[in-house]
Design a protein around this motif. Structure first.
Motif, PDB file in Angstrom:
ATOM      1  N   LEU A  45       0.835  -1.200   0.000  1.00 49.53           N
ATOM      2  CA  LEU A  45       0.000   0.000   0.000  1.00 49.53           C
ATOM      3  C   LEU A  45       0.871   1.252   0.000  1.00 49.53           C
ATOM      4  CD1 LEU A  45      -2.798   1.340   0.245  1.00 49.53           C
ATOM      5  CD2 LEU A  45      -2.561   1.172   2.742  1.00 49.53           C
ATOM      6  N   ASP A  46       1.936   1.226   0.766  1.00 50.50           N
ATOM      7  CA  ASP A  46       2.845   2.368   0.842  1.00 50.50           C
ATOM      8  C   ASP A  46       3.467   2.656  -0.522  1.00 50.50           C
ATOM      9  OD1 ASP A  46       4.304   4.417   2.157  1.00 50.50           O
ATOM     10  OD2 ASP A  46       6.039   3.109   2.318  1.00 50.50           O
ATOM     11  N   ARG A  47       3.753   1.596  -1.279  1.00 49.91           N
ATOM     12  CA  ARG A  47       4.354   1.785  -2.603  1.00 49.91           C
ATOM     13  C   ARG A  47       3.352   2.329  -3.615  1.00 49.91           C
ATOM     14  NH1 ARG A  47       7.066  -3.210  -1.426  1.00 49.91           N
ATOM     15  NH2 ARG A  47       5.504  -4.386  -2.611  1.00 49.91           N
ATOM     16  N   THR A  48       2.125   1.835  -3.550  1.00 53.17           N
ATOM     17  CA  THR A  48       1.142   2.201  -4.580  1.00 53.17           C
ATOM     18  C   THR A  48       0.310   3.418  -4.205  1.00 53.17           C
ATOM     19  OG1 THR A  48      -0.555   0.744  -3.632  1.00 53.17           O
ATOM     20  CG2 THR A  48       0.935  -0.212  -5.260  1.00 53.17           C
ATOM     21  N   GLY A  49       0.113   3.658  -2.898  1.00 53.12           N
ATOM     22  CA  GLY A  49      -0.784   4.710  -2.466  1.00 53.12           C
ATOM     23  C   GLY A  49      -2.232   4.257  -2.577  1.00 53.12           C
ATOM     24  N   ALA A  50      -3.125   5.053  -2.010  1.00 49.39           N
ATOM     25  CA  ALA A  50      -4.540   4.680  -1.981  1.00 49.39           C
ATOM     26  C   ALA A  50      -5.361   5.349  -3.071  1.00 49.39           C
ATOM     27  CB  ALA A  50      -5.136   5.028  -0.617  1.00 49.39           C
ATOM     28  N   GLU A  51      -4.704   6.133  -3.923  1.00 46.57           N
ATOM     29  CA  GLU A  51      -5.441   6.827  -4.986  1.00 46.57           C
ATOM     30  C   GLU A  51      -6.092   5.809  -5.925  1.00 46.57           C
ATOM     31  OE1 GLU A  51      -4.710  10.188  -8.485  1.00 46.57           O
ATOM     32  OE2 GLU A  51      -3.101   9.655  -7.094  1.00 46.57           O
ATOM     33  N   GLY A  52      -7.371   5.979  -6.169  1.00 44.54           N
ATOM     34  CA  GLY A  52      -8.085   5.068  -7.057  1.00 44.54           C
ATOM     35  C   GLY A  52      -8.644   3.846  -6.362  1.00 44.54           C
ATOM     36  N   ILE A  53      -8.351   3.662  -5.071  1.00 43.11           N
ATOM     37  CA  ILE A  53      -8.889   2.526  -4.315  1.00 43.11           C
ATOM     38  C   ILE A  53     -10.171   2.971  -3.639  1.00 43.11           C
ATOM     39  CG2 ILE A  53      -8.492   0.858  -2.457  1.00 43.11           C
ATOM     40  CD1 ILE A  53      -5.501   1.141  -2.954  1.00 43.11           C
TER      41      ILE A  53
END
Length: 298
Positions: A45-53
């Protein structure tokens, strides 16, 4: 991401940590491996971020399940020979109060005997069963995790459910009946009352003990009420040095054996129709030393 973004994301993740830990534990039967899976989910999650989730909890559950599936498959590949007797890590909590709190604990109960059965399932079967039957995840969401169609995922969970039901390891949800059976077992074992032990044991009861390499007694599987009662009679000889304290093991009734302030055993019971169908014992001192033990009644 800025440091504020990372802190905000970490705070949102922490809201789901308890749920993810529960998912990992039921899939892996190991507290430390469950923690590793949850930590890996955070790193992703830290690598991808929560944008779009849109549904962060659902996304994290799916990611954790994928990680656990990989860990289960890797575990199977490492086993060149059949496992010796192994009891999963117990989760210990203080006995629940009566009323709604007790019912909530029972609704989420998963005893050690059930985890032993889950250990016999294939990785995809276990993941499908845990996600659907224990956490209510739809098969449409489970399908991509296990790499199958929704109907195939449904079949995986159905096969696993049959194994669980046939094993008789699903705990009785009647807390009073659980306590009564364990109290009767303890009194009969302490008093050396063989007939009373036979009365509280199911005829097909199974006792599984994991003592590790240097634990109390030996690792073994004992079947049948007569043999299990004879093993339980040995408890009488230990009663002078070992104190048995009531504890919940995965939400089901159990006993923590303590000697000199040190845990020496954890016993978990499965009760069905007022009789004990399984007794699962962990007596491995190395693993017991790592267990977090809650404050217990004297």
């Amino acid at each position: 991401m800025t440091s504020d973004d990372v802190e905000s994301l970490a705070a949102r993740f922490e809201e789901h940590r308890g749920h993810l830990r529960a998912v990992g534990y039921r899939m892996l039967g190991s507290v430390s491996e469950a923690e590793d899976a949850v930590q890996e989910a955070w790193l992703r999650l830290d690598r991808t971020g929560a944008e779009g989730i849109g549904n962060l909890g659902g996304w994290l559950t799916t990611v954790t399940a994928r990680i656990c599936l990989s860990m289960l498959r890797a575990r199977g590949q490492r086993r060149e020979e059949p496992l010796e007797i192994h009891v999963p890590d117990p989760l210990l909590t203080a006995p629940a109060a009566t009323g709604p709190e007790e019912q909530a604990v029972l609704a989420d109960a998963v005893g050690l005997a059930l985890l032993v059965v889950l250990d016999t399932l294939g990785p995809a079967e276990r993941v499908a069963f845990v996600l659907h039957d224990m956490f209510g995840v739809p098969f449409d969401d489970i399908a991509p995790v296990v790499g199958r169609s929704p109907s195939a995922a449904r079949q995986l969970a159905s096969r696993a459910r049959r194994r669980v039901q046939e094993s008789g390891t699903e705990p009785d949800r009647d807390a009073a009946r659980q306590r009564a059976a364990v109290d009767a077992f303890l009194a009969a074992a302490r008093g050396g009352d063989f007939e009373a032990l036979m009365a509280v044991l199911d005829p097909d009861v199974v006792l599984r003990a994991d003592a590790g390499t240097r634990g109390l007694g030996s690792s073994r599987v004992v079947r049948g009420s007569g043999e299990v009662a004879r093993q339980a009679m040995l408890f009488r000889t230990l009663a002078e040095t070992v104190t048995a304290r009531r504890v919940l093991v995965g939400g089901t009734e159990g006993l923590l054996g303590v000697a000199g302030g040190t845990p020496v055993s954890v016993m978990s019971f499965t009760i069905r129709d007022g009789r004990i169908t399984t007794i699962t014992i962990l007596a491995d001192p190395d693993r017991l030393a790592a267990l977090p033990v809650p404050p217990l009644e004297p």
